[in-house]
Design an enzyme around this catalytic site. Structure first.
Site, PDB file in Angstrom:
ATOM      1  N   LYS A   1     -48.658  58.976 107.232  1.00  0.00           N
ATOM      2  CA  LYS A   1     -47.622  59.199 106.766  1.00  0.00           C
ATOM      3  C   LYS A   1     -46.923  58.053 106.033  1.00  0.00           C
ATOM      4  O   LYS A   1     -46.508  58.329 105.329  1.00  0.00           O
ATOM      5  CB  LYS A   1     -46.565  60.586 107.967  1.00  0.00           C
TER       6      LYS A   1
ATOM      7  N   ASP B   1     -36.015  60.381  97.135  1.00  0.00           N
ATOM      8  CA  ASP B   1     -35.263  59.528  97.678  1.00  0.00           C
ATOM      9  C   ASP B   1     -35.196  60.119  99.248  1.00  0.00           C
ATOM     10  O   ASP B   1     -35.120  59.290  99.886  1.00  0.00           O
ATOM     11  CB  ASP B   1     -33.458  60.187  97.471  1.00  0.00           C
TER      12      ASP B   1
ATOM     13  N   ASP C   1     -40.431  67.399 105.343  1.00  0.00           N
ATOM     14  CA  ASP C   1     -40.999  67.472 106.795  1.00  0.00           C
ATOM     15  C   ASP C   1     -39.052  68.365 106.817  1.00  0.00           C
ATOM     16  O   ASP C   1     -39.043  69.606 107.377  1.00  0.00           O
ATOM     17  CB  ASP C   1     -40.603  67.294 108.176  1.00  0.00           C
TER      18      ASP C   1
ATOM     19  N   ALA D   1     -40.535  62.615 112.987  1.00  0.00           N
ATOM     20  CA  ALA D   1     -39.374  63.826 112.932  1.00  0.00           C
ATOM     21  C   ALA D   1     -38.716  64.427 113.120  1.00  0.00           C
ATOM     22  O   ALA D   1     -37.853  64.610 112.420  1.00  0.00           O
ATOM     23  CB  ALA D   1     -40.993  64.965 114.140  1.00  0.00           C
TER      24      ALA D   1
ATOM     25  N   ARG E   1     -36.239  58.246 124.578  1.00  0.00           N
ATOM     26  CA  ARG E   1     -36.746  57.422 126.038  1.00  0.00           C
ATOM     27  C   ARG E   1     -36.259  56.016 125.777  1.00  0.00           C
ATOM     28  O   ARG E   1     -36.003  55.065 126.814  1.00  0.00           O
ATOM     29  CB  ARG E   1     -38.336  57.800 125.963  1.00  0.00           C
ATOM     30  N   THR E   2     -36.387  55.771 124.371  1.00  0.00           N
ATOM     31  CA  THR E   2     -36.773  54.504 123.970  1.00  0.00           C
ATOM     32  C   THR E   2     -35.653  54.056 123.111  1.00  0.00           C
ATOM     33  O   THR E   2     -35.404  54.339 122.131  1.00  0.00           O
ATOM     34  CB  THR E   2     -38.097  53.946 123.313  1.00  0.00           C
TER      35      THR E   2
ATOM     36  N   ARG F   1     -34.507  52.468 119.495  1.00  0.00           N
ATOM     37  CA  ARG F   1     -35.316  53.028 118.520  1.00  0.00           C
ATOM     38  C   ARG F   1     -34.261  54.155 118.151  1.00  0.00           C
ATOM     39  O   ARG F   1     -34.421  54.609 116.915  1.00  0.00           O
ATOM     40  CB  ARG F   1     -36.636  54.509 119.349  1.00  0.00           C
TER      41      ARG F   1
ATOM     42  N   LEU G   1     -39.857  71.681 117.979  1.00  0.00           N
ATOM     43  CA  LEU G   1     -40.554  71.278 117.143  1.00  0.00           C
ATOM     44  C   LEU G   1     -42.084  71.640 117.365  1.00  0.00           C
ATOM     45  O   LEU G   1     -43.181  72.057 116.900  1.00  0.00           O
ATOM     46  CB  LEU G   1     -40.597  69.496 116.353  1.00  0.00           C
TER      47      LEU G   1
ATOM     48  N   GLN H   1     -41.985  73.893 105.571  1.00  0.00           N
ATOM     49  CA  GLN H   1     -42.662  72.497 104.533  1.00  0.00           C
ATOM     50  C   GLN H   1     -43.890  72.261 103.869  1.00  0.00           C
ATOM     51  O   GLN H   1     -44.268  71.614 103.203  1.00  0.00           O
ATOM     52  CB  GLN H   1     -43.087  71.303 105.748  1.00  0.00           C
TER      53      GLN H   1
HETATM   54  P1  ATR Z   1     -43.219  62.476 115.450  1.00  0.00           P
HETATM   55  O1  ATR Z   1     -43.329  61.614 114.570  1.00  0.00           O
HETATM   56  O2  ATR Z   1     -44.327  63.875 115.922  1.00  0.00           O
HETATM   57  O3  ATR Z   1     -42.123  62.347 115.633  1.00  0.00           O
HETATM   58  P2  ATR Z   1     -43.944  60.345 117.616  1.00  0.00           P
HETATM   59  O4  ATR Z   1     -43.668  59.121 115.878  1.00  0.00           O
HETATM   60  O5  ATR Z   1     -45.270  59.124 118.000  1.00  0.00           O
HETATM   61  O6  ATR Z   1     -43.904  61.151 116.791  1.00  0.00           O
HETATM   62  O7  ATR Z   1     -42.653  60.301 118.015  1.00  0.00           O
HETATM   63  C1  ATR Z   1     -42.447  60.537 119.386  1.00  0.00           C
HETATM   64  C2  ATR Z   1     -41.814  60.675 119.775  1.00  0.00           C
HETATM   65  O8  ATR Z   1     -41.752  61.935 121.425  1.00  0.00           O
HETATM   66  C3  ATR Z   1     -40.393  59.691 120.348  1.00  0.00           C
HETATM   67  O9  ATR Z   1     -39.319  60.307 120.123  1.00  0.00           O
HETATM   68  C4  ATR Z   1     -41.064  58.946 122.256  1.00  0.00           C
HETATM   69  O10 ATR Z   1     -40.317  59.200 122.723  1.00  0.00           O
HETATM   70  P3  ATR Z   1     -40.476  57.129 122.696  1.00  0.00           P
HETATM   71  O11 ATR Z   1     -39.425  56.840 121.355  1.00  0.00           O
HETATM   72  O12 ATR Z   1     -39.706  56.242 123.472  1.00  0.00           O
HETATM   73  O13 ATR Z   1     -41.871  56.737 122.373  1.00  0.00           O
HETATM   74  C5  ATR Z   1     -40.585  60.725 122.258  1.00  0.00           C
HETATM   75  N1  ATR Z   1     -41.927  61.167 123.548  1.00  0.00           N
HETATM   76  C6  ATR Z   1     -42.611  60.904 123.499  1.00  0.00           C
HETATM   77  N2  ATR Z   1     -43.652  60.796 124.896  1.00  0.00           N
HETATM   78  C7  ATR Z   1     -43.034  61.068 125.724  1.00  0.00           C
HETATM   79  C8  ATR Z   1     -42.164  61.071 126.987  1.00  0.00           C
HETATM   80  N3  ATR Z   1     -43.466  60.769 128.038  1.00  0.00           N
HETATM   81  N4  ATR Z   1     -41.127  61.186 127.575  1.00  0.00           N
HETATM   82  C9  ATR Z   1     -39.806  60.913 126.333  1.00  0.00           C
HETATM   83  N5  ATR Z   1     -40.578  61.135 125.228  1.00  0.00           N
HETATM   84  C10 ATR Z   1     -41.613  60.874 124.873  1.00  0.00           C
END
Ligand code: ATR
Length: 277
Positions: free
Chosen positions: A70, A82, A107, A137, A158-159, A162, A222, A252
């Protein structure tokens, strides 16, 4: 290409076997009696550009793009909408007759259509939204919500860094909340959206406390496998309107199907059943 050729479209991913798109588009082609084909294509990242440049010559009018391509298609496309630029990723490509590749991201559109159909009384301008997750997403969801006029977005990931990057890209209406504090803002939210993979079959459960949910809050996930996640079950117990994630996947796909095959398809219970088969 002449107009008498049967239009071809498909989905490109790696892997792609899990994709529900062939069943969905196949259902619509059959429903509307359209002589077209929609095929899954497993394409490795190093072959992506060659494949995209070759498909139009083979009669393809466009493709959907899924994980992991993507973001990569953005560097290959000749024109980008845009909303795809803002999200940094595309899921729908149109192969134009002049040979140019046009990239869009539907999306956010799919998310809003699903939300409006599942929670018709939800008013975007009424109050804040709490978004869990800050991946691709979440970017699509937040850009659509801000465009719809949501006054404030609480964003928790979590992070944290980001989420902060996303806030920097989207502006002041986005407020970053620590992941461990997300439960504290639930009571202030009119809409709660899980954009993470937590709660999906084979993944850990989402553990953000939802005690603050009020019955007037709309909760959507989602994740669509299972259709009723723990988050949605908890929200139902609290009296909230809930919206599952399958509809976003179906909605979508509408703009691409319309562009490629010339018919705007309806998303209804038969569409849901076809995608789940
Ligand atoms: P997508 O395109 O489907 O959004 P992605 O870019 O890989 O996929 O994002 C996954 C999301 O799920 C992120 O917000 C991720 O958090 P991080 O940015 O901290 O990785 C979140 N996520 C996935 N596993 C997780 C977990 N075990 N605990 C908390 N957040 C999680």
């Amino acid at each position: 290409m002449t107009n008498t050729r049967i239009p071809l479209a498909g989905v490109i991913g790696h892997p792609v076997a899990h994709s529900k798109s062939p069943r969905l588009h196949g259902h619509w082609l059959k429903t509307y009696g359209i002589a077209g084909h929609y095929v899954p294509m497993d394409v490795a990242p190093q072959d992506l550009e060659t494949v995209l440049r070759t498909l139009p010559k083979a009669g393809f009018v466009g493709v959907n793009v899924t994980v992991p391509h993507k973001e990569a298609v953005m560097a290959i496309a000749d024109q980008i909408t845009d909303r795809a630029t803002l999200i940094g990723a595309a899921n729908t490509l149109i192969f134009r007759e002049d040979g140019k590749i046009h990239a869009d991201n539907t999306d956010g559109y799919g998310f809003m259509e699903n939300l409006h159909s599942g929670a018709p009384d939800w008013d975007a301008k009424a109050g804040p939204a709490l978004i869990l997750g800050a991946g691709g997403a979440a970017r699509a969801v937040i850009s659509a919500l801000l465009e719809a006029g949501v006054p404030e977005v609480f964003l928790s990931n979590r992070t944290r860094v980001r989420a902060e990057k996303l806030r920097d890209d989207f502006g002041k209406r986005v407020q970053v909340i620590d992941w461990v504090q997300a439960g504290n803002v639930v009571e202030n939210a009119d809409l709660v959206v899980n954009t993470t993979s937590l709660g999906m079959v084979g993944h850990s459960e989402l553990r953000v406390p939802m005690d603050g949910l009020k019955p007037s809050t709309v909760v959507t996930d989602l994740v669509y496998a299972p259709l009723k996640t723990k988050l949605l079950l908890t929200a139902e117990e609290a009296g909230c309107t809930t919206v599952d994630g399958l509809g976003m996947l179906l909605h979508q796909a509408v703009p691409g199907f319309e562009r490629w095959f010339g018919e705007r398809p309806t998303v209804d219970s038969a569409t849901r059943a076809a995608a789940l088969r």
